[in-house]
Write a protein that holds these residues in place. Structure first.
Motif, short mmCIF file in Angstrom:
data_model
loop_
_atom_site.label_atom_id
_atom_site.label_comp_id
_atom_site.label_asym_id
_atom_site.label_seq_id
_atom_site.Cartn_x
_atom_site.Cartn_y
_atom_site.Cartn_z
N GLU A 473 35.92 45.89 18.26
CA GLU A 473 35.06 46.63 17.37
C GLU A 473 35.64 46.84 15.97
O GLU A 473 34.93 47.33 15.09
N VAL A 474 36.91 46.51 15.75
CA VAL A 474 37.50 46.72 14.43
C VAL A 474 36.65 46.01 13.39
O VAL A 474 36.36 44.82 13.51
N LEU A 479 44.08 42.54 11.55
CA LEU A 479 44.11 43.15 12.88
C LEU A 479 45.12 42.42 13.73
O LEU A 479 45.08 41.20 13.86
N ARG A 496 34.91 39.46 20.44
CA ARG A 496 34.96 39.95 19.06
C ARG A 496 34.22 38.99 18.13
O ARG A 496 33.40 39.42 17.31
N THR A 665 42.57 38.15 12.28
CA THR A 665 42.87 38.72 13.59
C THR A 665 43.91 37.85 14.27
O THR A 665 43.67 36.67 14.52
N ARG A 696 45.46 46.98 11.20
CA ARG A 696 45.25 47.77 12.40
C ARG A 696 45.99 47.09 13.56
O ARG A 696 46.09 45.87 13.62
N VAL A 698 46.16 47.10 17.88
CA VAL A 698 45.60 47.54 19.15
C VAL A 698 46.39 46.86 20.26
O VAL A 698 46.68 45.66 20.18
#
Length: 991
Positions: A473-474, A479, A496, A665, A696, A698
Motif C-alpha cells: 500500500e505504500v 521503498l 503491489r 521498490t 520507507r 517494511v
C-alpha cells in the motif's frame, strides 16, 4: 467408433500453465477422464516441438501416441479400469493474432492443426519469420487472421477459430472481433468449417445466430493443467485418425456433438465489472446503456449479450441437422461440493481415485454408469449425478473474468441430507463450506498455508497479511521491503504492482519490474496475468540482461549495433575470437578476458556477448543524461527483486534508472545474500536508505513455508551475524512437531547411507526389501513423493557418496546444477550447452572446443552425472553418434543440489549433509575472511529455510562439527556415529 476428443490444451511452455502439462501427465489424465484424442498444444514452441518428436510415434494416419516405454509406465500407474484405453494426440497450437483492420485493432485467437511433424515444421519456419515462437507456447503474432489461415492451408493444416465469443480475444468477441466469421477471414472464409464455442456459451446459444449454421460447433477444455482436461470436449463417431476427424468437421458426417460447461460457469457469460462488483443480465445492461453504475465506465459485455446482439433467431431455435450436446459438471467439483473441501483436496482426490478404479473414467461415470451402481459408493453422489443428467443445477453466472458457480444441491440441502447419511464416511464440514460457492482449491504446494484468495469485488490487497499489505500500500517514493524466507516476497511485489495499475491510476506502461532469472520473470508475469490480466502485457518485466537487450535495441547504434543485433552464444563467441587469433587456447582466453580485439570483432558482426548486456547500457546511460531522463520518464515505477544480489554494475544501472526520490521498490533479504563469488555486494542493500533518503522500510516476518522447529532453528543459526536488526521470523503454518534431526556419521559413505535410509523411513518404504530388511517398520509421513525430498551440500564433490547410496537403495534421484550460463568458463560453458543439446555431434563439437579427447571427456563427465546417465554409456553413445537417453526432468525424483542451487526452492523434506568445519563454513587455506564465514552462515540459513516439514542435518567424524550447529538449542540426536569395533580374534589352544 465413438470417442471423445479435447483438441485445445496447452503445454508447460505456455504462460500461466502447470508444469505438469507434459505428454505423460496428459495421457494419464486423458485415461482418467475417458478421452481418446487430445491436442498436443504449443507445437510452435521449439522445445515442445522437439519434445513431441522425441516422445510421440505415429499411431494412425495423422495421429500419434506415446512411445512404448512411457506408455507402459503410465499403464502401470493406472487401475485396470483405466489402463487399457488408448490415447491419441493430434498436433495442435493456439495462436494469438493482434493487428489493425480498418479502424480497429483486432485480437483473435485461432486453433491450428497439422497432420504430421514435417508439416508442423514448415508452419513453424514460416511463423518464425513473423514473430518470436520461443517466448510462449501460445505465440502472439502481428499477423492478419486471414494471412494466418493462408499459411495454415499452404502447410497442409486446418484452422478453427478459438472460443469465438470471448470478449477480448475472439473472432466474434465484443471488444476486438468481427460480426461474422466471413468478415475476419474474407476470401479464405470458405476454408473455415468449425468454430469453438468457448466455456461461456453452448450450442443452444449459438443456434440463435444463423450465420453459424454452416460450421460444426466444437468444444474443448483450453486446459492449462492436466486435471482440467475434458471440462469441455467434442464427440466423434468416426475412425480414430486425423483425416476422419477433419472430414467429420467439414461434412458433419461422424460429428456427434459436444460435452459442455453449463455456460453460466464461464467467466464471461454475463456483463459486469468485477472491480466494482457489478453483474448484469443483458436486459439490465441495456437499461444502464452499457455503463457501470458504480464507476461510470463501460461494462465488460459478456457472451450472452454479444450472442443476443448478433442473433437473428429467438431463444430455443435449433437448426435442422444440428448435433446435440450434453452439459456436465466435472466429477471432482461435484464430489467437492458434497465433501465440502476443494476439488484438488486430498479427500476429493482420494474418492475420485476410488470411483474411477471401480466404475471407470470420469466422463463415463457422469453420463453412462447406472446411478444404482454409483449409489453403492455414495447415495449423495448418485443423487447429484441424477440431477446433473436432468440438467437440474443451481447456476450463478460468471462475468468479467470471474468464473460462475454451478452446484447440484440447494443451499442448506446437504446439511439436511447428512442427517440421514454421509458421503465417503467423512465428517460433515461446517455449513459455510458447502453452501452456494464452490470451495477454493487446496493451497499448492500441499500443507503450505497462504493468505486467502480475493473474492469478487474486493481489493486486490485483501488477501495479503497485514505486513504484506502495508508494503503493497505504500503510495510512492523509495521503498525497501525486507522479506524473510517464506514470507511471500513475490506475492507482495506482484500484488503491489497489480494494485498500482488497477486501483491507483498508475499506467501499466510506466512500471518496470526487474528480476535476476528468467524463471523469476516468468513467475512474476504469470501472477500478474492472474491479478491484472488487462494490464500485464504493458508492464515491462525483465531480467537485468533482458533489460539490457531492450535498451541496446533502442540505442545500440552508438556502439555500431543495429536494432536487430544478436547475442553471441558461447560457440559463436569462440568462432569470433578465432577470427582474431588462430590458436584455440588463446581464443578462449580472449573471450574470458573480454579482450578489446575480440569485442571489436563482435561488433563487426553486429553481435554482443552476455557481459555486454549490462556494461554497454550502463556506459550508454552514464554518458547521456538526456537518455537517463527519458528512461526515468518512461518507467516511473521500478521494482527490483532479490536486491541483496545486485553487483556493482547492476547497482549503478539502477541508480541511473531511479532518482533518489523516485518510486523504486527494492525487495529482498540481506541474510540470504550468498552470491559474493559472482560479484554481488550486500552492502548495496544495507545502504539503500543512504542512497534513497526518506525511503520507507517494511519487514515481512510471517513465514508461510516452514514448521515451527525449522523456523526457530534457522533463526538461532543466523542470529550471530544477522544483517537485519531485530530479525524476526514467525511460523504461520503447522506441519507437526517434528524436531530438527542432527546425525553424526562415521564417514561420508555412512552419512549417505543415513540419507537413503531416512528417505525410505519418511516415505514409509520404497520397496518390499525395505520392509523385509527391517529398515522400515512404519508407514512414514503420508502424502510425500520422491520429488518432495532434497539433499543439499556445499560442494559438488560431496554428491558422489550420495549418488552411490541412492543408487544402491534403488531410489530415483536427479542432480541439479546451480551454475548460471555467465558463471561458467568458456570451454565448460560450451560443453554444458552442447551436452544438454543432445544429438550425434555433441562429442565432436566438444572435442573441437576442448582441443583433445581427455579434456572433452573431463568436461562431459560431471555433465553426464547431472543428466543421471552412466558416464561410460554417456560418452560411448556420443562417440558413436547415438543420442543419449538422459533422465526426464519431469519425473518424480529426489533432488541433489548444492546449497547455492537450492535458493528460491522449497521441499517438504530437506537434508543438509557435510555440516562440518571446512565445508560449512568452507574455508580456503590461509584465509581468515570474516565476511566469507558470515556468508557461509547465511548460506546455511538459506538451506535450512528450504525445508517445510522435516529438516535433517548431518556431519561426519572426518572433520570437526560445524560451528553453526552450536547455535541450535533444540534438536533430536539421530543414530550412533561410532563404528562398531570388531572383536579381536581369539587363538584357541588345542592343548
Amino acid at each position: 467408433m465413438r470417442f471423445v476428443a479435447d483438441l485445445h490444451i496447452h503445454s508447460k511452455y505456455s504462460r500461466a500453465c502447470s508444469r505438469d502439462c507434459d505428454l505423460e501427465h496428459l495421457t494419464w489424465w486423458a485415461r482418467r477422464k475417458g478421452i481418446s484424442l487430445v491436442g498436443t498444444g504449443d507445437f510452435t514452441h521449439p522445445a515442445w516441438y522437439d519434445h513431441l518428436g522425441e516422445n510421440l510415434v505415429e499411431a494412425t494416419p495423422g495421429l500419434f501416441r506415446l512411445r512404448d516405454d512411457l506408455d507402459r509406465d503410465i499403464d502401470r500407474r493406472l487401475p485396470p479400469s483405466l489402463a487399457a484405453a488408448p490415447v491419441r494426440f493430434m498436433l495442435s497450437v493456439e495462436i494469438s493474432t493482434i493487428y489493425k483492420r480498418g479502424d480497429r485493432t483486432r485480437k483473435v485467437h485461432h486453433l491450428v492443426y497439422m497432420p504430421d511433424l514435417s508439416s508442423a515444421a514448415r508452419f513453424n519456419a514460416r511463423l518464425a519469420k513473423i514473430g518470436n515462437l520461443g517466448s510462449d507456447g501460445r505465440p502472439i503474432l502481428g499477423l492478419d487472421s486471414r494471412d494466418l489461415l493462408e499459411i495454415t492451408l499452404e502447410c497442409g493444416g486446418y484452422l478453427v477459430p478459438a472460443h469465438v465469443w470471448t470478449p477480448w480475444f475472439a473472432v466474434l468477441g465484443s471488444k476486438s472481433g468481427f460480426d461474422a466469421i466471413q468478415d475476419c477471414y474474407v476470401d479464405l472464409a470458405p476454408h473455415i468449417f468449425a468454430v469453438e464455442t468457448g466455456l461461456s456459451s453452448d450450442p443452444e446459444m449459438n443456434w440463435r445466430v444463423s450465420s453459424l449454421d454452416q460450421y460444426r460447433l466444437v468444444s474443448n477444455s483450453d486446459a492449462h493443467s492436466p486435471p482440467a482436461l475434458g471440462r469441455e470436449a467434442t464427440v466423434f463417431d468416426t475412425d480414430l485418425d486425423y483425416y476422419s476427424v477433419r472430414s467429420a468437421l467439414e461434412t458433419g458426417d461422424g460429428f456427434a456433438g459436444s460435452l459442455e460447461f453449463f455456460p453460466e460457469e464461464g467467466k464471461y457469460h454475463v456483463d459486469g465489472h468485477r472491480k466494482c462488483g457489478v453483474r448484469m443480465e443483458p436486459e439490465e445492461t441495456s437499461a444502464h446503456r452499457g455503463i457501470c453504475p458504480e464507476c461510470g465506465k463501460p461494462l465488460t459485455v459478456g457472451v450472452l449479450s454479444r450472442v443476443a446482439e448478433l442473433a437473428d433467431r429467438p431463444h430455443g431455435s435449433r437448426p435442422a441437422g444440428a448435433a446435440g450436446f450434453t452439459s456436465l459438471v466435472p466429477l471432482p467439483e461435484i464430489v467437492s461440493e458434497i465433501v465440502g473441501t476443494g476439488p484438488k483436496s486430498k479427500k476429493v482426490v482420494a474418492e475420485i481415485d476410488k470411483l474411477t478404479a471401480a466404475l471407470g473414467p470420469e466422463l463415463v461415470i457422469l453420463q453412462d454408469v447406472p446411478v444404482d451402481d454409483i449409489a453403492v459408493h455414495s447415495p449423495l453422489l448418485a443423487e447429484a449425478v441424477t440431477r446433473l443428467r436432468r440438467g437440474e443445477v443451481v447456476r450463478d453466472s460468471g462475468y468479467d473474468g470471474e468464473y460462475g458457480v454451478i452446484t447440484v444441491f440447494e443451499p442448506g440441502e446437504l446439511d439436511r441430507r447428512r442427517s440421514a447419511f454421509a458421503l465417503f464416511d467423512y465428517d460433515a464440514p461446517a455449513p459455510s463450506t458447502v453452501e452456494r460457492a464452490r470451495p477454493a482449491p487446496a493451497p499448492v504446494p500441499v500443507a503450505v498455508a497462504t493468505p486467502v484468495a480475493e473474492s469478487a469485488g474486493s481489493s486486490l490487497l485483501d488477501g495479503l497479511d497485514p505486513e504484506q499489505r502495508a508494503a503493497a500500500e505504500v503510495a510512492g517514493g523509495p521503498l525497501l521491503i525486507i522479506a524473510g524466507p517464506g514470507t511471500g516476497k513475490t506475492r507482495t511485489l506482484t500484488h503491489r504492482i497489480a494494485d498500482l495499475v488497477t486501483s491507483r491510476g498508475v499506467p501499466a506502461s510506466e512500471c518496470l519490474a526487474i528480476t535476476f532469472t528468467r524463471r523469476a520473470a516468468e513467475e512474476m508475469a504469470e501472477r500478474l496475468a492472474l491479478l491484472a490480466p488487462d494490464a500485464v502485457d504493458e508492464v515491462t518485466i525483465a531480467t537485468f540482461h533482458s533489460l539490457g537487450v531492450l535498451i541496446l535495441r533502442e540505442h545500440g547504434a552508438r556502439f555500431g549495433l543495429s536494432a536487430s543485433f544478436g547475442v553471441a552464444d558461447p560457440e559463436r563467441q569462440l568462432e569470433v575470437a578465432l577470427s582474431v587469433v588462430a590458436d584455440g587456447k588463446e581464443a578462449r582466453e580472449l573471450v574470458d578476458a573480454g579482450d578489446a580485439r575480440y569485442k571489436k570483432a563482435l561488433r563487426a558482426q553486429d553481435l554482443v556477448d552476455f557481459d555486454d548486456l549490462i556494461s554497454l547500457p550502463l556506459s550508454l546511460l552514464e554518458e547521456s543524461p538526456p537518455l537517463v531522463s527519458g528512461y526515468r520518464a518512461r518507467w516511473r515505477w521500478v521494482s527490483v527483486d532479490e536486491y541483496q544480489d545486485v553487483d556493482e554494475q547492476q547497482y549503478r544501472l539502477l541508480r541511473l534508472l531511479a532518482p533518489p526520490d523516485g518510486n523504486l521498490t527494492a525487495i529482498g533479504d540481506p541474510d540470504q545474500a550468498i552470491y559474493r563469488f559472482r560479484g554481488a555486494d550486500v552492502g548495496f542493500f544495507l545502504r539503500f536508505r543512504e542512497d534513497f533518503p526518506g525511503a520507507r522500510t517494511v519487514q515481512l516476518t510471517r513465514n508461510y513455508r516452514s514448521s515451527t522447529a525449522v523456523v526457530t532453528g534457522a533463526m538461532q543459526v543466523i542470529a550471530p551475524s544477522s544483517l537485519v536488526p531485530g530479525r524476526e521470523l514467525r511460523p504461520m503454518v503447522d506441519h507437526g512437531a517434528a524436531p530438527i534431526g542432527v546425525h553424526h556419521a562415521s564417514s561420508e559413505a555412512a552419512e549417505a547411507g543415513f540419507v537413503a535410509r531416512t528417505i525410505e523411513q519418511v516415505l514409509g518404504g520404497a520397496s518390499f526389501h525395505a520392509f523385509d530388511s527391517g529398515r522400515v517398520v512404519g508407514d512414514g509421513t503420508q502424502g510425500l513423493g520422491f520429488s518432495d525430498f532434497a539433499v543439499l551440500y556445499r560442494t559438488d564433490r560431496q554428491s558422489r557418496a550420495l549418488v552411490e547410496a541412492l543408487t544402491q537403495s534403488g531410489l530415483p534421484f536427479q542432480k541439479r546444477s546451480h551454475d548460471r550460463l555467465a558463471d561458467r568458463p568458456g570451454v565448460a560453458r560450451i560443453a554444458h550447452d552442447l551436452a544438454f543439446a543432445g544429438g550425434s555431434t555433441v562429442l565432436e563439437r566438444v572435442r573441437a572446443v576442448a582441443g583433445d579427447d581427455h579434456t572433452a571427456y573431463e568436461l562431459l563427465k560431471p555433465l553426464a552425472a547431472e543428466c543421471g546417465a552412466d558416464f561410460e554409456r554417456f560418452h560411448t553413445a556420443l562417440a558413436l553418434g547415438v543420442e543419449v537417453d538422459t533422465w526426464d526432468p519431469r519425473a518424480d525424483r529426489i533432488s541433489l543440489l548444492t546449497l547455492h542451487a537450492s535458493k528460491g526452492l522449497e521441499f517438504p523434506v530437506v537434508f543438509i549433509v557435510g555440516c562440518e568445519d571446512g565445508l560449512l563454513p568452507l574455508r580456503w587455506p590461509g584465509s581468515d575472511d570474516v565476511e566469507a564465514v558470515d556468508e557461509e552462515r547465511r548460506l546455511f540459513f538459506v538451506g535450512m529455510t528450504r525445508a517445510q516439514r522435516h529438516l535433517f542435518l548431518s556431519h561426519t567424524s572426518g572433520r570437526p562439527k560445524s560451528p553453526f550447529l552450536a547455535a541450535l538449542k533444540a534438536y533430536e540426536q539421530l543414530g550412533d556415529a561410532q563404528p562398531k569395533r570388531k572383536r579381536k580374534g581369539t587363538q584357541l589352544s588345542l592343548l
